[in-house]
Scaffold this active site. Structure first.
Site, PDB file in Angstrom:
ATOM      1  N   ASP A 109       0.861  -1.183   0.000  1.00  0.00           N
ATOM      2  CA  ASP A 109       0.000   0.000   0.000  1.00  0.00           C
ATOM      3  C   ASP A 109       0.900   1.237   0.000  1.00  0.00           C
ATOM      4  OD1 ASP A 109      -2.113   1.711   0.069  1.00  0.00           O
ATOM      5  OD2 ASP A 109      -2.959   0.977   1.946  1.00  0.00           O
ATOM      6  N   VAL A 110       1.372   1.598  -1.201  1.00  0.00           N
ATOM      7  CA  VAL A 110       2.357   2.672  -1.336  1.00  0.00           C
ATOM      8  C   VAL A 110       1.768   3.947  -1.936  1.00  0.00           C
ATOM      9  CG1 VAL A 110       4.237   0.997  -1.491  1.00  0.00           C
ATOM     10  CG2 VAL A 110       3.195   1.849  -3.598  1.00  0.00           C
ATOM     11  N   LYS A 111       0.625   3.820  -2.617  1.00  0.00           N
ATOM     12  CA  LYS A 111      -0.106   4.960  -3.190  1.00  0.00           C
ATOM     13  C   LYS A 111       0.808   5.937  -3.926  1.00  0.00           C
ATOM     14  CE  LYS A 111      -4.025   4.868   0.022  1.00  0.00           C
ATOM     15  NZ  LYS A 111      -3.579   3.864   1.013  1.00  0.00           N
ATOM     16  N   ARG A 112       1.666   5.407  -4.766  1.00  0.00           N
ATOM     17  CA  ARG A 112       2.567   6.263  -5.535  1.00  0.00           C
ATOM     18  C   ARG A 112       1.802   6.935  -6.672  1.00  0.00           C
ATOM     19  NH1 ARG A 112       5.499   6.226  -1.265  1.00  0.00           N
ATOM     20  NH2 ARG A 112       7.253   4.804  -1.208  1.00  0.00           N
ATOM     21  N   THR A 171      -0.611  -0.177  -4.645  1.00  0.00           N
ATOM     22  CA  THR A 171      -1.668   0.805  -4.872  1.00  0.00           C
ATOM     23  C   THR A 171      -1.074   2.040  -5.540  1.00  0.00           C
ATOM     24  OG1 THR A 171      -1.355   1.686  -2.628  1.00  0.00           O
ATOM     25  CG2 THR A 171      -3.061   0.012  -2.933  1.00  0.00           C
TER      26      THR A 171
END
Length: 308
Positions: free
Chosen positions: A103-106, A140
């Protein structure tokens, strides 16, 4: 990887992912004390405490679930030591046969986006060698920058047979400030969902695309609409439990094949020992509390899906 995710969900009969989001306040005092005694009141001590916490939880639940979702920010806050704990967590979960959703939401463009994709899903060139860094199975991605930000991830996913979950309609209360804004009479999240479906058409597994979506459990009517707009996209569903999402709201996120969605719970599982239904386990047996919380979540969701 999307084919493997489907296979593991069916094998476990558990469309469940556990969020490994270990705030230090979730870690039982005896675990923290042991780590700080060894490393002092340092970032290394904090990082060791969350690693030991993660390991016991994973040992307690790995046979029940298909996947875990570590949230990178919970590790980044402890600096380099925290990121080492993140890497150990990813490695250990994969050794246990779990799929890891980072869950890194880059979200960036060009070479920056490509570097994020290489670091988390692909390979980096070092001299004559191609090496992996964090090597999660899915990550993500924030699509706010459009195709320029997403295409480098899709390119790596196609090459490595890995996957994405792109933010479409998130579970937080203020998500509507932007996501619900009308464009040509339709909310932005619908436009994003349609684009996710188009991206996914270029990157298909057997039944589902490598390109999935994040749609919160807290907005079931919107989830129903998005399921229709993205029939081949797997949906990662946050917001169950602690954020107010209920099992009976989840049915529209799934397809008739019983697949199509995987539901996340983070603190509802990893901090279960702090909650009244699981207090009997005590902090000393926090892993057992987490296991029981997973079993209860699987039964809750399964019951709701069987009633639809």
């Amino acid at each position: 990887m999307i084919n493997l995710l489907c296979e593991k969900i069916q094998k476990r009969n558990a469309p469940v992912v556990v969020g490994l989001d270990p705030m230090l306040s979730y870690v039982p005092e005896h675990v923290v004390k042991k780590s700080l005694a060894e490393y002092g009141e340092t970032l290394e001590g904090a990082a060791d405490a969350i690693w030991q916490f993660n390991k016991e939880i994973v040992d307690s639940i790995y046979d029940l679930i298909p996947a875990v979702k570590p949230q990178v920010a919970m590790y980044e806050q402890f600096g380099v030591a925290g990121m080492a704990a993140y890497q150990k967590t990813v490695d250990y979960c994969q050794e246990k046969g779990l799929i890891v959703i980072g869950d890194v939401k880059r979200g960036d463009i060009g070479s920056t986006s490509a570097a994020y994709a290489a670091g988390h899903l692909g390979k980096v060139q070092v001299g004559s060698r191609l090496l992996t860094a964090f090597h999660e199975d899915f990550v993500t991605v924030n699509p706010y920058l459009g195709t320029d930000g997403v295409k480098p991830f899709i390119d790596v996913c196609r090459e490595e047979k890995k996957g994405l979950f792109i933010l479409v309609k998130t579970s937080n209360p203020s998500s509507g400030e932007f996501q619900d804004r009308l464009i040509d009479g339709r909310p932005l999240y619908e436009w994003v969902g349609e684009q996710v479906a188009r991206w996914g058409e270029t990157c298909m597994g057997d039944s589902y695309s490598y390109v999935g979506a994040v749609v919160g459990a807290t907005y079931p009517e919107m989830g129903k609409t998005l399921r229709k707009l993205m029939p081949k996209s797997f949906i990662l569903v946050p917001g169950y439990g602690a954020q107010g999402g209920k099992a009976e709201d989840l049915a529209p996120y799934f397809n008739e094949d019983g697949l199509g969605a995987i539901v996340n719970s983070s603190r509802g599982i990893i901090a279960a020992y702090k909650k009244e239904p699981y207090a009997k386990f005590g902090a000393e047996h926090f892993g057992e509390a987490s296991r029981q919380a997973v079993l209860d979540m699987i039964a809750d969701i399964g019951g709701a899906l069987n009633r639809r």
